[in-house]
Design a protein around this motif. Structure first.
Motif, mmCIF file in Angstrom:
data_model
loop_
_atom_site.group_PDB
_atom_site.id
_atom_site.type_symbol
_atom_site.label_atom_id
_atom_site.label_comp_id
_atom_site.label_asym_id
_atom_site.label_seq_id
_atom_site.Cartn_x
_atom_site.Cartn_y
_atom_site.Cartn_z
ATOM 1 N N PRO A 115 0.803 -1.227 0.000
ATOM 2 C CA PRO A 115 0.000 0.000 0.000
ATOM 3 C C PRO A 115 0.836 1.276 0.000
ATOM 4 O O PRO A 115 0.352 2.326 -0.419
ATOM 5 C CB PRO A 115 -0.810 -0.116 1.294
ATOM 6 N N ASN A 116 2.082 1.205 0.443
ATOM 7 C CA ASN A 116 2.929 2.399 0.534
ATOM 8 C C ASN A 116 3.686 2.696 -0.760
ATOM 9 O O ASN A 116 4.353 3.727 -0.868
ATOM 10 C CB ASN A 116 3.931 2.250 1.676
ATOM 11 N N VAL A 117 3.593 1.824 -1.764
ATOM 12 C CA VAL A 117 4.268 2.060 -3.037
ATOM 13 C C VAL A 117 3.584 3.207 -3.775
ATOM 14 O O VAL A 117 2.361 3.239 -3.892
ATOM 15 C CB VAL A 117 4.258 0.780 -3.902
ATOM 16 N N ARG A 118 4.386 4.149 -4.286
ATOM 17 C CA ARG A 118 3.861 5.315 -5.004
ATOM 18 C C ARG A 118 4.303 5.254 -6.456
ATOM 19 O O ARG A 118 5.491 5.345 -6.754
ATOM 20 C CB ARG A 118 4.346 6.612 -4.351
ATOM 21 N N SER A 119 3.349 5.105 -7.356
ATOM 22 C CA SER A 119 3.696 4.968 -8.767
ATOM 23 C C SER A 119 4.315 6.239 -9.336
ATOM 24 O O SER A 119 5.139 6.175 -10.260
ATOM 25 C CB SER A 119 2.448 4.613 -9.575
ATOM 26 N N VAL A 120 3.961 7.380 -8.792
ATOM 27 C CA VAL A 120 4.357 8.643 -9.412
ATOM 28 C C VAL A 120 5.867 8.862 -9.406
ATOM 29 O O VAL A 120 6.412 9.512 -10.304
ATOM 30 C CB VAL A 120 3.633 9.835 -8.742
ATOM 31 N N ILE A 121 6.569 8.315 -8.423
ATOM 32 C CA ILE A 121 8.018 8.544 -8.379
ATOM 33 C C ILE A 121 8.737 7.773 -9.484
ATOM 34 O O ILE A 121 9.912 8.036 -9.757
ATOM 35 C CB ILE A 121 8.611 8.190 -7.003
ATOM 36 N N ALA A 122 8.043 6.831 -10.127
ATOM 37 C CA ALA A 122 8.611 6.115 -11.264
ATOM 38 C C ALA A 122 8.166 6.717 -12.591
ATOM 39 O O ALA A 122 8.609 6.265 -13.653
ATOM 40 C CB ALA A 122 8.215 4.640 -11.213
ATOM 41 N N TYR A 123 7.306 7.723 -12.536
ATOM 42 C CA TYR A 123 6.749 8.303 -13.763
ATOM 43 C C TYR A 123 7.850 8.986 -14.570
ATOM 44 O O TYR A 123 8.577 9.851 -14.062
ATOM 45 C CB TYR A 123 5.649 9.297 -13.404
#
Length: 432
Positions: A115-123
């Motif tokens: 749940p803590n994974v943030r997709s935006v930092i890989a964008y």
């Protein structure tokens, strides 16, 4: 001479093939005159005026209602159509480049509960695919993680920026849960023991998921100053309504089961993603005010007994039932196919929606479900000047021809590797 010119041509080719430079902030007021305005709210205005300054809409309505031209850069768009920028939910655009090459795919994390994974930092704002999507009017997207049971958090981005921080429109708008599929015997040769093992595995998954959500709900009640648990704190927004739980499920039974599960554990906002069997549970969705992010409109029916056109007419069925919904693009070649979002809506027009209802399903309805409708999704005074101009009907692949695009008032370059190659080979073969 050949040795001297070759490096020059190679350099020129490389420069032209790069992702276009992000546009600078709007410097002067702009006025678009004479076009047909599609506001995204269902309203169509002929011979309209659209004025915007400092990235915000000053006016969007009949031309006769706006007489001020002093100080504006006036652009005649007579005979063309003005639309809100299209919004693409539930996409791996920017976090997956070439789907067959693992090194270019960064859309999932190891493990089942993240749940803590943030997709935006890989964008990746330098994605070569993004400019091709903008050419068809898609200007905003929900960068969404994949994989596991609880995949992580999505964020909404605009598609013209130097880095993910500049692209960010709404950070961590929701968490994405892939609902464990119901266990059915698809293979007649499968024995009872194997079927039981699959059912037990599914029960274990649901138990682990319930335990995590219960922990997160209890964690919110702890006093300030506690040691932070990133997994649990990232889920806090589900219980106060600041984040949406996006549940990816398709079968009718799964849709009902998952919504009841989430509501029982205190989740305030639920949206179903995929939902190909939504036509079976329309009353349930309406009564529980559950939004649907509808996938795979361009698909075959799920069962031999379904109507041949069931996927195509599902948007019209949701519309008629009063269920909140929007459209995404999901299928083979999910990232590169994202450009076809407008044509998904066009198919829905053929099978029951009006053109303006279909436009709303990829603009204002998407903005409402993603929680960005205060600024995006429709062309109304005070909102962001995020819009596209097309020579013809944006939803029809035969007439879709975007001539101008603006994100927050910034004039976006309508160039990509594909447009460069088109010009190159037209020149080679003498095609006008």
């Amino acid at each position: 001479m050949r040795r001297l010119l070759l490096p020059f041509f190679l350099t020129a080719f490389a420069a032209h093939a790069q992702v276009p430079t992000p546009a600078a902030p709007q410097a002067t007021p702009v006025l678009l005159l004479g076009g047909t305005l599609h506001t995204g709210t269902g309203q169509v205005i002929e011979n309209a005026a659209v004025a915007f300054d400092k990235g915000r809409l000053v006016y969007a309505g009949p031309r006769a209602g706006f007489s001020q031209t002093a100080g504006y850069t006036v652009r005649d768009v007579s005979g063309q159509h003005v639309y809100p920028g299209l919004i693409l939910p539930n996409t791996t655009l920017g976090i997956s480049e070439v789907e067959s090459i693992r090194a270019t795919v960064d859309d999932q994390e190891v493990g089942a509960l993240n749940p803590n994974v943030r997709s935006v930092i890989a964008y990746n704002t330098d994605s070569d695919v993004i400019p091709t999507v903008r050419l068809n009017g898609v200007l905003l997207a929900q960068s969404t993680p994949r994989g596991g049971l609880l995949s992580g958090q999505s964020s909404v981005v605009q598609l013209d920026a130097w880095n993910w921080q500049d692209a960010l429109v709404k950070a961590d708008d929701g968490l994405h849960l892939t609902w464990p599929q119901q266990v059915v015997r698809l293979n007649p040769a499968e024995d009872a023991a194997a079927l039981t093992r699959r059912q037990e595995a599914r029960t274990t998954q649901l138990r682990e998921l319930e335990g995590l959500l219960s922990e997160a709900g209890a964690y919110r009640q702890q006093p300030a100053g506690r040691k932070e648990n990133l997994r649990l704190s990232s889920m806090g927004g589900l219980f106060d309504g600041s984040k949406t739980l996006y549940i990816h499920a398709d079968y009718g039974k799964e849709l009902i089961e998952s919504v009841r599960f989430a509501r029982r554990l205190g989740v305030q906002k639920v949206a179903l993603v995929g939902a190909r069997d939504a036509w079976m549970v329309l009353d349930f969705l309406k009564q529980n005010d559950v939004a649907v992010v509808l996938s795979r409109v361009h698909a075959l029916p799920r069962r031999d007994g379904d109507d041949y056109d069931q996927p195509y007419k599902l948007p019209a069925q949701l519309q008629a039932a009063g269920v909140r919904y929007c459209l995404d693009y999901q299928g083979s070649q999910e990232t590169s196919g994202a450009r076809n979002l407008a044509f998904i809506a066009g198919t829905a027009v053929t099978y029951g929606l009006t053109k303006e209802q279909a436009l709303t399903a990829i603009t204002l309805s998407s903005a409402r479900i993603l929680g960005i409708d205060k600024d995006y999704g429709s062309l109304e005074s005070g909102k962001s000047a995020t819009l596209v101009v097309s020579k013809g009907d944006l939803l029809d692949m035969r007439t879709n021809a975007v001539t101008a695009a603006y994100i927050d008032g910034r004039s976006i370059a309508l160039e990509s590797k594909q447009t460069y190659l088109d010009r190159k080979f037209r020149c080679k073969y003498g095609i006008e």
